[in-house]
Design an enzyme around this catalytic site. Structure first.
Site, PDB file in Angstrom:
ATOM      1  N   MET A   1       0.843  -1.189   0.000  1.00  0.00           N
ATOM      2  CA  MET A   1       0.000   0.000   0.000  1.00  0.00           C
ATOM      3  C   MET A   1       0.873   1.232   0.000  1.00  0.00           C
ATOM      4  O   MET A   1       1.955   1.232   0.578  1.00  0.00           O
ATOM      5  CB  MET A   1      -0.927  -0.007   1.208  1.00  0.00           C
ATOM      6  CG  MET A   1      -0.257   0.131   2.573  1.00  0.00           C
ATOM      7  SD  MET A   1      -1.354  -0.033   3.974  1.00  0.00           S
ATOM      8  CE  MET A   1      -2.523   1.257   3.676  1.00  0.00           C
ATOM      9  N   CYS A   2       0.433   2.250  -0.692  1.00  0.00           N
ATOM     10  CA  CYS A   2       1.131   3.534  -0.791  1.00  0.00           C
ATOM     11  C   CYS A   2       2.395   3.414  -1.641  1.00  0.00           C
ATOM     12  O   CYS A   2       2.955   2.342  -1.821  1.00  0.00           O
ATOM     13  CB  CYS A   2       1.478   4.115   0.575  1.00  0.00           C
ATOM     14  SG  CYS A   2       0.107   4.227   1.721  1.00  0.00           S
ATOM     15  N   ARG A   3       2.822   4.538  -2.149  1.00  0.00           N
ATOM     16  CA  ARG A   3       4.078   4.676  -2.876  1.00  0.00           C
ATOM     17  C   ARG A   3       4.707   5.982  -2.412  1.00  0.00           C
ATOM     18  O   ARG A   3       4.006   6.967  -2.171  1.00  0.00           O
ATOM     19  CB  ARG A   3       3.856   4.737  -4.388  1.00  0.00           C
ATOM     20  CG  ARG A   3       3.112   3.586  -5.023  1.00  0.00           C
ATOM     21  CD  ARG A   3       3.997   2.360  -5.280  1.00  0.00           C
ATOM     22  NE  ARG A   3       4.123   1.527  -4.106  1.00  0.00           N
ATOM     23  CZ  ARG A   3       4.862   0.415  -4.039  1.00  0.00           C
ATOM     24  NH1 ARG A   3       5.580   0.049  -5.077  1.00  0.00           N
ATOM     25  NH2 ARG A   3       4.896  -0.301  -2.942  1.00  0.00           N
TER      26      ARG A   3
ATOM     27  N   ASN B   1       5.291   3.616   4.101  1.00  0.00           N
ATOM     28  CA  ASN B   1       4.644   2.761   3.104  1.00  0.00           C
ATOM     29  C   ASN B   1       4.462   1.398   3.741  1.00  0.00           C
ATOM     30  O   ASN B   1       5.439   0.680   3.979  1.00  0.00           O
ATOM     31  CB  ASN B   1       5.528   2.674   1.853  1.00  0.00           C
ATOM     32  CG  ASN B   1       5.108   1.557   0.916  1.00  0.00           C
ATOM     33  OD1 ASN B   1       3.957   1.158   0.901  1.00  0.00           O
ATOM     34  ND2 ASN B   1       6.049   1.056   0.149  1.00  0.00           N
TER      35      ASN B   1
END
Length: 263
Positions: A1-3, A115
């Site tokens: 998840m997320c960058r 992240n």
């Protein structure tokens, strides 16, 4: 998840680093290539950057998807910097924190992003949260696992720990309390980048003496991108990158019980 992505180097427009590359952080909001968890990073985004002569970074954060914010396109086109940290946030359950939950978090001239995810949140970190001064808890920007992980790391930094030690010890402490957590942390003070690879992808691109980029995934197909091994601490400047292995507390052998002497 997320960058997320951090940059140190010659002065560049934000957009040249975050928007223009063919697989930029902007594009990773809806089409990441190497993301292992989640598919769309549409629950907020942010960028923090350093202006010449000012040790405190500026931030621009929003709660919606980056592609739906026309103001960001103008900002990215004209604002220039020698150091930044940008992030796009994975789609998550609804919450009340809006853009306050979007990285980067900031304090004391630092920018921070997480992240990943803490397993068993929030109960798994209840004991760790009690190690923080009440004022630190009241000053949390958001009621999220990332905000609390940032508070734990910041407490160590304020106690005088070097950035690498602060992030490494925070990761090991959280991983022991919440096994299986993904803890890719990213920190910059505008002159160095410190990061951990713990459960998700991390890459770096370095031109010694010129520029360094540390990111969840490459933003182009330059063959000089190098993947950081999992369970690793990264400390980088414009001139070099140092990688140090981190030991997972879950892998520590359990000592055998000692036998009582027989009489």
């Amino acid at each position: 998840m997320c960058r997320h992505l951090a940059y140190l180097g010659p002065e560049e427009p934000l957009g040249r680093l975050l928007v223009e590359p063919p697989h930029s952080l902007y594009t990773q909001a809806w089409a990441p290539r190497r993301q292992r968890h989640g598919t769309v990073n549409a629950d907020g985004f942010g960028v923090g950057w350093y202006a010449p002569g000012d040790p405190l970074p500026a931030r621009y954060r929003r709660s919606g998807p980056v592609w739906a914010d026309p103001s960001f396109a103008d900002l990215a086109r004209v604002v220039r910097t020698t150091a930044l940290l940008g992030a796009v946030r994975d789609a998550t359950l609804p919450g009340p924190d809006a853009e306050a939950a979007a990285a980067p978090f900031a304090a004391d001239g630092l920018l921070f992003s997480h992240n990943g995810a803490v397993t068993g949140w929030p109960g798994s970190l209840a004991a760790l949260s009690r190690t923080l001064p009440p004022q630190d808890l009241l000053e949390l920007e958001a009621r999220t696992d990332s905000a609390l992980v940032w508070a734990l790391a910041l407490a160590r930094l304020r106690a005088g720990d070097p950035a690498g030690q602060a992030l490494a010890d925070t990761v090991l402490e959280v991983a022991a309390a919440a096994p299986g957590s993904r803890l890719n942390l990213l920190l910059t003070d505008g002159g160095t980048i410190t990061a951990t690879a713990w459960g998700d992808t991390l890459w770096h691109l370095t031109e010694p003496g010129h520029r360094t980029v540390v990111a969840s995934e490459p933003y182009d197909d330059d063959p000089h991108w190098q993947e950081v091994p999992d369970r690793t601490l990264l400390v980088a400047s414009r001139t070099d990158v140092l990688l140090t292995p981190l030991k997972d507390p879950a892998e520590d052998p359990v000592p055998a019980p000692s036998e009582e002497p027989r009489t």
